[in-house]
Design a protein around this motif. Structure first.
Motif, PDB file in Angstrom:
ATOM      1  N   SER A   1       0.818  -1.207   0.000  1.00 37.99           N
ATOM      2  CA  SER A   1       0.000   0.000   0.000  1.00 37.99           C
ATOM      3  C   SER A   1       0.857   1.266   0.000  1.00 37.99           C
ATOM      4  O   SER A   1       0.541   2.238  -0.685  1.00 37.99           O
ATOM      5  CB  SER A   1      -0.929  -0.013   1.208  1.00 37.99           C
ATOM      6  N   ASP A   2       1.933   1.251   0.752  1.00 38.57           N
ATOM      7  CA  ASP A   2       2.824   2.413   0.825  1.00 38.57           C
ATOM      8  C   ASP A   2       3.489   2.732  -0.511  1.00 38.57           C
ATOM      9  O   ASP A   2       3.979   3.834  -0.710  1.00 38.57           O
ATOM     10  CB  ASP A   2       3.921   2.189   1.870  1.00 38.57           C
ATOM     11  N   ARG A   3       3.518   1.787  -1.417  1.00 33.17           N
ATOM     12  CA  ARG A   3       4.242   1.953  -2.671  1.00 33.17           C
ATOM     13  C   ARG A   3       3.332   2.158  -3.884  1.00 33.17           C
ATOM     14  O   ARG A   3       3.810   2.230  -5.013  1.00 33.17           O
ATOM     15  CB  ARG A   3       5.148   0.746  -2.886  1.00 33.17           C
ATOM     16  N   LEU A   4       2.049   2.223  -3.663  1.00 37.88           N
ATOM     17  CA  LEU A   4       1.107   2.381  -4.772  1.00 37.88           C
ATOM     18  C   LEU A   4       0.966   3.854  -5.157  1.00 37.88           C
ATOM     19  O   LEU A   4       1.059   4.737  -4.307  1.00 37.88           O
ATOM     20  CB  LEU A   4      -0.258   1.810  -4.393  1.00 37.88           C
ATOM     21  N   PRO A   5       0.690   4.120  -6.440  1.00 32.15           N
ATOM     22  CA  PRO A   5       0.545   5.516  -6.870  1.00 32.15           C
ATOM     23  C   PRO A   5      -0.825   6.119  -6.571  1.00 32.15           C
ATOM     24  O   PRO A   5      -1.062   7.279  -6.870  1.00 32.15           O
ATOM     25  CB  PRO A   5       0.776   5.423  -8.386  1.00 32.15           C
ATOM     26  N   TRP A   6      -1.728   5.343  -5.986  1.00 36.13           N
ATOM     27  CA  TRP A   6      -3.045   5.864  -5.635  1.00 36.13           C
ATOM     28  C   TRP A   6      -3.245   5.727  -4.124  1.00 36.13           C
ATOM     29  O   TRP A   6      -2.527   5.012  -3.452  1.00 36.13           O
ATOM     30  CB  TRP A   6      -4.158   5.148  -6.396  1.00 36.13           C
ATOM     31  N   ARG A   7      -4.258   6.410  -3.650  1.00 33.82           N
ATOM     32  CA  ARG A   7      -4.556   6.386  -2.228  1.00 33.82           C
ATOM     33  C   ARG A   7      -5.067   5.001  -1.820  1.00 33.82           C
ATOM     34  O   ARG A   7      -6.046   4.508  -2.365  1.00 33.82           O
ATOM     35  CB  ARG A   7      -5.607   7.448  -1.919  1.00 33.82           C
ATOM     36  N   SER A   8      -4.375   4.409  -0.879  1.00 31.41           N
ATOM     37  CA  SER A   8      -4.826   3.105  -0.358  1.00 31.41           C
ATOM     38  C   SER A   8      -4.484   3.043   1.117  1.00 31.41           C
ATOM     39  O   SER A   8      -3.671   2.237   1.551  1.00 31.41           O
ATOM     40  CB  SER A   8      -4.198   1.949  -1.135  1.00 31.41           C
ATOM     41  N   ASP A   9      -5.121   3.933   1.850  1.00 30.85           N
ATOM     42  CA  ASP A   9      -4.836   4.007   3.280  1.00 30.85           C
ATOM     43  C   ASP A   9      -5.764   3.098   4.078  1.00 30.85           C
ATOM     44  O   ASP A   9      -6.169   2.048   3.590  1.00 30.85           O
ATOM     45  CB  ASP A   9      -4.846   5.450   3.767  1.00 30.85           C
ATOM     46  N   CYS A  10      -6.105   3.461   5.275  1.00 34.05           N
ATOM     47  CA  CYS A  10      -6.699   2.550   6.248  1.00 34.05           C
ATOM     48  C   CYS A  10      -7.951   1.811   5.780  1.00 34.05           C
ATOM     49  O   CYS A  10      -8.038   0.589   5.917  1.00 34.05           O
ATOM     50  CB  CYS A  10      -6.963   3.269   7.563  1.00 34.05           C
ATOM     51  N   LEU A  11      -8.928   2.496   5.219  1.00 28.75           N
ATOM     52  CA  LEU A  11     -10.172   1.821   4.838  1.00 28.75           C
ATOM     53  C   LEU A  11      -9.964   0.918   3.621  1.00 28.75           C
ATOM     54  O   LEU A  11     -10.504  -0.186   3.562  1.00 28.75           O
ATOM     55  CB  LEU A  11     -11.296   2.826   4.583  1.00 28.75           C
ATOM     56  N   VAL A  12      -9.166   1.350   2.671  1.00 27.42           N
ATOM     57  CA  VAL A  12      -8.869   0.521   1.505  1.00 27.42           C
ATOM     58  C   VAL A  12      -8.143  -0.748   1.946  1.00 27.42           C
ATOM     59  O   VAL A  12      -8.459  -1.850   1.487  1.00 27.42           O
ATOM     60  CB  VAL A  12      -8.047   1.310   0.463  1.00 27.42           C
ATOM     61  N   GLN A  13      -7.174  -0.617   2.847  1.00 20.66           N
ATOM     62  CA  GLN A  13      -6.463  -1.789   3.355  1.00 20.66           C
ATOM     63  C   GLN A  13      -7.401  -2.725   4.114  1.00 20.66           C
ATOM     64  O   GLN A  13      -7.296  -3.950   3.989  1.00 20.66           O
ATOM     65  CB  GLN A  13      -5.309  -1.362   4.268  1.00 20.66           C
ATOM     66  N   ALA A  14      -8.314  -2.163   4.890  1.00 23.31           N
ATOM     67  CA  ALA A  14      -9.265  -2.990   5.646  1.00 23.31           C
ATOM     68  C   ALA A  14     -10.180  -3.767   4.699  1.00 23.31           C
ATOM     69  O   ALA A  14     -10.439  -4.953   4.912  1.00 23.31           O
ATOM     70  CB  ALA A  14     -10.083  -2.125   6.599  1.00 23.31           C
ATOM     71  N   VAL A  15     -10.657  -3.121   3.646  1.00 20.82           N
ATOM     72  CA  VAL A  15     -11.510  -3.791   2.661  1.00 20.82           C
ATOM     73  C   VAL A  15     -10.716  -4.884   1.939  1.00 20.82           C
ATOM     74  O   VAL A  15     -11.201  -6.000   1.748  1.00 20.82           O
ATOM     75  CB  VAL A  15     -12.108  -2.777   1.663  1.00 20.82           C
ATOM     76  N   ALA A  16      -9.474  -4.569   1.553  1.00 19.76           N
ATOM     77  CA  ALA A  16      -8.630  -5.559   0.867  1.00 19.76           C
ATOM     78  C   ALA A  16      -8.397  -6.781   1.752  1.00 19.76           C
ATOM     79  O   ALA A  16      -8.538  -7.921   1.300  1.00 19.76           O
ATOM     80  CB  ALA A  16      -7.293  -4.927   0.478  1.00 19.76           C
ATOM     81  N   ALA A  17      -8.066  -6.551   3.006  1.00 21.80           N
ATOM     82  CA  ALA A  17      -7.812  -7.674   3.922  1.00 21.80           C
ATOM     83  C   ALA A  17      -9.088  -8.464   4.181  1.00 21.80           C
ATOM     84  O   ALA A  17      -9.045  -9.697   4.252  1.00 21.80           O
ATOM     85  CB  ALA A  17      -7.221  -7.158   5.235  1.00 21.80           C
ATOM     86  N   GLN A  18     -10.217  -7.782   4.312  1.00 18.93           N
ATOM     87  CA  GLN A  18     -11.477  -8.493   4.536  1.00 18.93           C
ATOM     88  C   GLN A  18     -11.815  -9.379   3.339  1.00 18.93           C
ATOM     89  O   GLN A  18     -12.219 -10.537   3.514  1.00 18.93           O
ATOM     90  CB  GLN A  18     -12.610  -7.511   4.808  1.00 18.93           C
ATOM     91  N   ASN A  19     -11.614  -8.866   2.134  1.00 25.32           N
ATOM     92  CA  ASN A  19     -11.855  -9.675   0.937  1.00 25.32           C
ATOM     93  C   ASN A  19     -10.928 -10.888   0.919  1.00 25.32           C
ATOM     94  O   ASN A  19     -11.354 -12.000   0.606  1.00 25.32           O
ATOM     95  CB  ASN A  19     -11.628  -8.846  -0.331  1.00 25.32           C
ATOM     96  N   TRP A  20      -9.679 -10.678   1.239  1.00 21.89           N
ATOM     97  CA  TRP A  20      -8.684 -11.752   1.207  1.00 21.89           C
ATOM     98  C   TRP A  20      -9.012 -12.816   2.256  1.00 21.89           C
ATOM     99  O   TRP A  20      -9.011 -14.007   1.967  1.00 21.89           O
ATOM    100  CB  TRP A  20      -7.301 -11.163   1.437  1.00 21.89           C
ATOM    101  N   LEU A  21      -9.315 -12.382   3.474  1.00 23.90           N
ATOM    102  CA  LEU A  21      -9.643 -13.342   4.533  1.00 23.90           C
ATOM    103  C   LEU A  21     -10.916 -14.130   4.215  1.00 23.90           C
ATOM    104  O   LEU A  21     -11.030 -15.300   4.596  1.00 23.90           O
ATOM    105  CB  LEU A  21      -9.786 -12.633   5.876  1.00 23.90           C
ATOM    106  N   SER A  22     -11.838 -13.492   3.519  1.00 18.61           N
ATOM    107  CA  SER A  22     -13.089 -14.196   3.188  1.00 18.61           C
ATOM    108  C   SER A  22     -12.831 -15.384   2.271  1.00 18.61           C
ATOM    109  O   SER A  22     -13.594 -16.350   2.276  1.00 18.61           O
ATOM    110  CB  SER A  22     -14.106 -13.241   2.577  1.00 18.61           C
TER     111      SER A  22
END
Length: 171
Positions: A83-104
């Motif tokens: 996330s720290d290396r992406l050219p777009w905004r991917s902070d706390c809520l984006v990371q939470a959604v990504a992790a939730q999708n992955w864990l599912s």
């Protein structure tokens, strides 16, 4: 659990070793994919939809999730670093959604929670909002959440703020 001591990821402050390359590559590609998906979802996500996402996560969870400690540790390790290396905004809520999708995909029920840091509580004196993902009372994304007052949660449980999760947060 202090992930810096986990045998499944590099120790805190240490660079990955050659033996880590294969899992880093695999988890890195998957993490990038999940962050891209989450960014698309985030563009259309309304705050009122977060509790529904949490309910769907619980409803579709397996009785025995197919998620081991090593897998969870590695997800926690790679998401904020990508996330720290992406050219777009991917902070706390984006990371939470990504992790939730992955864990599912492992059949694991998780919960996105949102909290606020009040001006008199923050170091900068400003109001701040933050999102994190919880899995079995463990913070998966979001870093240290001790200073946040929980405002959006299905369970109304806040994880033990003394527990280290090893993840980093830009928020």
């Amino acid at each position: 659990m202090n992930l810096a001591q986990s045998p499944h990821i590099p120790a805190e402050g240490q660079k990955p070793k050659p033996k880590d390359i294969l899992w880093l590559l695999r988890y890195g590609v998957r993490g990038l994919w999940e962050l891209i998906r989450a960014r698309v979802i985030f563009a259309r996500l309304e705050a009122k939809a977060i509790p529904e996402r949490n309910r769907e996560s619980k409803n579709h969870a397996a009785v025995q999730p197919n998620l081991g400690d090593a897998q969870l540790d590695r997800i926690i390790y790679v998401l904020p670093r990508i996330s720290d290396r992406l050219p777009w905004r991917s902070d706390c809520l984006v990371q939470a959604v990504a992790a939730q999708n992955w864990l599912s995909t492992f059949g694991a029920a998780s919960e996105i929670q949102i909290g606020v840091e009040l001006p008199n509580d923050s170091k900068s004196g400003e109001f701040g909002a933050h999102a994190w993902l919880l899995y079995k009372e463990r913070v998966v994304t979001g870093g240290d959440i001790a200073q946040y007052h929980l405002i959006l949660s299905d369970s109304r449980l806040k994880p033990d703020s003394n527990a280290k999760d090893g993840s980093e947060s830009r928020n």
